[in-house]
Design an enzyme around this catalytic site. Structure first.
Site, PDB file in Angstrom:
ATOM      1  N   GLU A 126       0.925  -1.241   0.150  1.00 22.23           N
ATOM      2  CA  GLU A 126      -0.104   0.145  -0.118  1.00 22.23           C
ATOM      3  C   GLU A 126       1.026   1.238  -0.013  1.00 22.23           C
ATOM      4  O   GLU A 126       1.867   1.351   0.817  1.00 22.23           O
ATOM      5  CB  GLU A 126      -0.723   0.093   1.396  1.00 22.23           C
ATOM      6  CG  GLU A 126      -1.638   1.387   1.283  1.00 22.23           C
ATOM      7  CD  GLU A 126      -2.421   1.383   2.790  1.00 22.23           C
ATOM      8  OE1 GLU A 126      -3.080   0.225   3.189  1.00 22.23           O
ATOM      9  OE2 GLU A 126      -2.585   2.444   3.337  1.00 22.23           O
ATOM     10  N   GLU A 131      -1.794  11.947   3.522  1.00 24.63           N
ATOM     11  CA  GLU A 131      -2.751  11.841   4.789  1.00 24.63           C
ATOM     12  C   GLU A 131      -2.550  12.926   5.559  1.00 24.63           C
ATOM     13  O   GLU A 131      -1.618  13.462   5.691  1.00 24.63           O
ATOM     14  CB  GLU A 131      -2.686  10.726   5.374  1.00 24.63           C
ATOM     15  CG  GLU A 131      -2.625   9.471   4.854  1.00 24.63           C
ATOM     16  CD  GLU A 131      -2.585   8.202   5.611  1.00 24.63           C
ATOM     17  OE1 GLU A 131      -3.448   7.501   6.184  1.00 24.63           O
ATOM     18  OE2 GLU A 131      -1.340   7.793   5.972  1.00 24.63           O
TER      19      GLU A 131
END
Length: 253
Positions: A126, A131
């Protein structure tokens, strides 16, 4: 685009200039799984949560009682992905977006393998381009996940990244670009075209990543989560509505 000494060709993009959301490029996810992170939202296919407005993609979270398939939550929001519509191995990936602020909001731009050829998460990898914790709107972070299944999973994360011009006090005040250069030997992250973090694939393999995990095709995901372990829950100061506004998404090879 001339970048890092090479001439790159634009191979995929969405400028969100059409009258409606382009479902040949994106799927809208509908679920109440909580992302495995105890998130509080239900992702819907409602125009309240996912729509095109003024030539931009809007992912909008609402504090409202929402239910699907017998599961009810106090927030609704939006999440879209290019799975089976656009996926790539190596290249430069960039998203221009304005992010929300407010405790509990968790906007993200990230990538997952289209086919889990190297094992279930996070064995096939991933890559998190960006973020943000809504109560810290002046900084973003990046991460990469790999290795054996939870709870022995591994990850590397940047320290919070802060690349902002003086006239934009936080990432909610204007648009910024978030980029990833995905190569055979390294992953490198950019904010407003400035390099901010770099990870060696060899180092990931030494730390437990599958040797082939980051050689496979990955797709893009854009979402606005609410709550979860990363930002923590909303509180009384949290606005009842938040928007992640995406100006464009582009992929070069």
């Amino acid at each position: 685009m001339h970048f890092q000494g090479k001439d790159w060709q634009l191979v995929w993009s969405d400028e969100f200039n059409g009258p409606s959301f382009d479902r040949s490029k994106w799927a809208v996810e509908v679920n109440a799984f909580g992302g495995g992170n105890h998130e509080l939202q239900i992702y819907t296919d409602s125009l309240r949560n996912v729509r095109i407005d003024d030539n931009r993609l809007i992912l909008e979270a609402h504090r409202e009682r929402t239910g699907i398939q017998g599961t009810f939550r106090d927030w609704s929001s939006g999440r879209v992905r290019t799975k089976y519509r656009g996926d790539w191995t190596y290249g430069y990936f960039e998203v221009r977006a304005r992010l929300p602020k407010g405790r509990g909001f968790w906007p993200a731009i990230w990538m997952l393998p289209t086919n889990e050829e190297c094992g279930v998460w996070p064995g096939s990898g991933e890559i998190d381009l960006m973020e943000l914790k809504g109560h810290q709107p002046d900084r973003v972070s990046a991460a990469v996940h790999y290795g054996p299944p939870w709870p022995r999973n591994r990850f590397k994360a940047s320290v919070p990244l802060l690349i902002l011009p003086r006239d934009h006090p936080d990432f909610s005040e204007g648009f910024h670009t978030f980029g990833l250069l995905r190569g055979k030997r390294h992953l490198q992250w950019f904010v407003d075209r400035e390099p901010v973090w770099k990870v060696s694939i060899a180092d990931l393999v030494k730390d437990g990543a599958h040797p082939s995990a980051f050689t496979k095709r990955f797709h893009l995901i854009l979402n606005l989560a609410v709550g979860g372990h990363f930002p923590g829950p909303p509180d009384r100061t949290t606005p009842p509505v938040a928007r992640m506004v995406v100006d464009w998404v582009r992929v070069w090879q």
